[in-house]
Design a protein around this motif. Structure first.
Motif, short mmCIF file in Angstrom:
data_model
loop_
_atom_site.label_atom_id
_atom_site.label_comp_id
_atom_site.label_asym_id
_atom_site.label_seq_id
_atom_site.Cartn_x
_atom_site.Cartn_y
_atom_site.Cartn_z
N SER B 53 0.88 -1.17 0.00
CA SER B 53 0.00 0.00 0.00
C SER B 53 0.91 1.21 0.00
O SER B 53 1.99 1.16 0.59
N GLY B 54 0.52 2.27 -0.64
CA GLY B 54 1.29 3.50 -0.83
C GLY B 54 2.72 3.51 -0.31
O GLY B 54 3.66 3.36 -1.09
N ASP B 55 2.90 3.62 1.02
CA ASP B 55 4.27 3.78 1.51
C ASP B 55 4.76 2.63 2.39
O ASP B 55 5.73 2.77 3.11
N SER B 56 4.07 1.48 2.34
CA SER B 56 4.61 0.35 3.10
C SER B 56 4.22 -0.99 2.47
O SER B 56 3.32 -1.08 1.64
N GLU B 138 12.63 6.28 2.24
CA GLU B 138 12.24 7.62 1.77
C GLU B 138 12.29 7.73 0.25
O GLU B 138 11.36 8.23 -0.38
N ALA B 139 13.36 7.18 -0.33
CA ALA B 139 13.57 7.31 -1.78
C ALA B 139 12.54 6.52 -2.58
O ALA B 139 12.24 6.85 -3.74
N ALA B 140 11.96 5.48 -1.96
CA ALA B 140 11.04 4.62 -2.70
C ALA B 140 9.58 5.02 -2.53
O ALA B 140 8.70 4.43 -3.14
N LYS B 141 9.34 6.00 -1.66
CA LYS B 141 7.95 6.40 -1.40
C LYS B 141 7.36 7.16 -2.59
O LYS B 141 8.07 7.89 -3.27
N PRO B 142 6.09 7.00 -2.80
CA PRO B 142 5.47 7.73 -3.91
C PRO B 142 5.45 9.23 -3.63
O PRO B 142 5.32 9.65 -2.48
N LYS B 143 5.65 10.00 -4.65
CA LYS B 143 5.68 11.46 -4.46
C LYS B 143 4.56 12.13 -5.24
O LYS B 143 4.22 11.72 -6.34
N GLN B 144 3.99 13.11 -4.60
CA GLN B 144 2.94 13.90 -5.23
C GLN B 144 3.59 14.91 -6.18
O GLN B 144 4.53 15.59 -5.82
N ILE B 145 3.10 14.96 -7.39
CA ILE B 145 3.65 15.93 -8.33
C ILE B 145 2.56 16.93 -8.69
O ILE B 145 1.47 16.54 -9.12
N SER B 146 2.86 18.15 -8.43
CA SER B 146 1.86 19.18 -8.75
C SER B 146 2.01 19.65 -10.19
O SER B 146 3.11 19.73 -10.72
N ILE B 147 0.88 19.90 -10.80
CA ILE B 147 0.90 20.33 -12.20
C ILE B 147 0.98 21.85 -12.24
O ILE B 147 0.16 22.54 -11.61
N SER B 148 1.95 22.32 -12.94
CA SER B 148 2.12 23.79 -12.98
C SER B 148 1.23 24.38 -14.07
O SER B 148 0.91 23.72 -15.06
#
Lengths: 128, 148
Positions: B53-56, B138-148
């Motif tokens: 699941s997401g981060d684990s 930390e490096a493998a966690k999904p990251k939120q990307i904001s749309i500019s």
């Protein structure tokens, strides 16, 4: 209980079940001494409230249902929710009222005490 | 043509069902030890489930009859090793009538899909199931990307 009755109750039990779980026969160890028969069965993941033990007319039926808590997406799965179920023939000399069971670390331990009259006795030879 | 293919598939489905029902019949009839329906797979490893699941990650292993002292968990990066020994729980002064539950040691290693944070791993042993909660590094966690 006669056979027709037995069939009828079995059908009723089936109706109550919402999902048909796969049935697995648990691995068991059986030990015996003069006082009792001991049965150990592996039921990993089964909690106390989901175990039923039935002794009826020389038949011992053990059943345990496992409900796994699911979290996230499955990457691989080697075991699922199951019903551990197995039926044994037990001697009529078992004292049904004194049968007791414990569940620890996923292992069901059943104690089946033997009736006093059925225990082996040594008979002395009297001298004439 | 399509209908015929469907008929064919339906027949295959029926055959699959027949096979699984037959397997169940054999199970009901009797089981001997050493087959794949014990607590271990045929290779002698405990069965496991891995979910993400997401981060684990969550790993669950079947280890009936084992206490926490019987188990060993080692982790390095995304390499996880699970080992343990099952001791016999045969009582003294009893005659064994049937022995199906094996007693032996095992080691099973896994390569997790990504690195995990070794300091934040939690292990719980309950009802013969070992569950490991493995938070991703930390490096493998999904990251939120904001749309500019």
């Amino acid at each position: 209980m006669n056979e027709t009755n037995e069939l009828a109750t079995r059908k009723e039990n089936m109706l109550e079940k919402r999902v048909e779980l796969p049935k697995i026969a648990p691995a068991v160890d059986i030990f015996e001494n003069e006082d009792e028969i001991l049965l150990h069965a592996d039921m990993p993941g089964v909690t106390r409230e989901n175990v039923t033990v039935n002794v009826d007319n020389g038949k011992l039926e053990i059943s345990g249902i496992r409900n796994l808590q699911k979290k996230g997406n499955s990457t691989w799965q080697e075991f699922t929710d199951v019903e551990y179920r197995r039926v044994f023939a037990v001697p009529q000399t078992i004292v049904v009222s004194k049968v007791h069971a414990e569940l620890k670390e996923g292992v069901l331990k059943l104690h089946l005490p033997k009736a006093e009259e059925s225990k082996p006795r040594t008979i002395k030879i009297s001298q004439l | 043509m399509w209908t015929r293919m469907n008929d064919f598939n339906r027949m295959l489905d029926a055959m699959d069902r027949l096979r699984s029902n037959l397997n169940r019949v054999y199970l009901d009839y009797d089981r001997s030890y050493g087959d794949e329906f014990g607590w271990r797979t045929q290779n002698g490893f405990p069965r496991t489930n891995l979910s993400e699941s997401g981060d684990s990650f969550q790993l669950i292993a079947e280890v009936p009859g084992l206490t926490k002292d019987d188990l060993n968990i080692r982790i390095q990066g995304n390499y996880l090793e699970l080992s343990g020994t099952r001791k016999s729980d045969a009582p003294k002064d009893y005659k064994a009538q049937r022995v199906e539950r094996d007693t032996a040691s095992f080691t099973r290693s896994f390569t997790l899909p990504s690195e995990v944070d070794a300091d934040k791993i939690e292990a719980v042993l309950q009802d013969g199931l070992l569950s490991l909660s493995l938070p991703k590094a930390e490096a493998a966690k999904p990251k939120q990307i904001s749309i500019s």
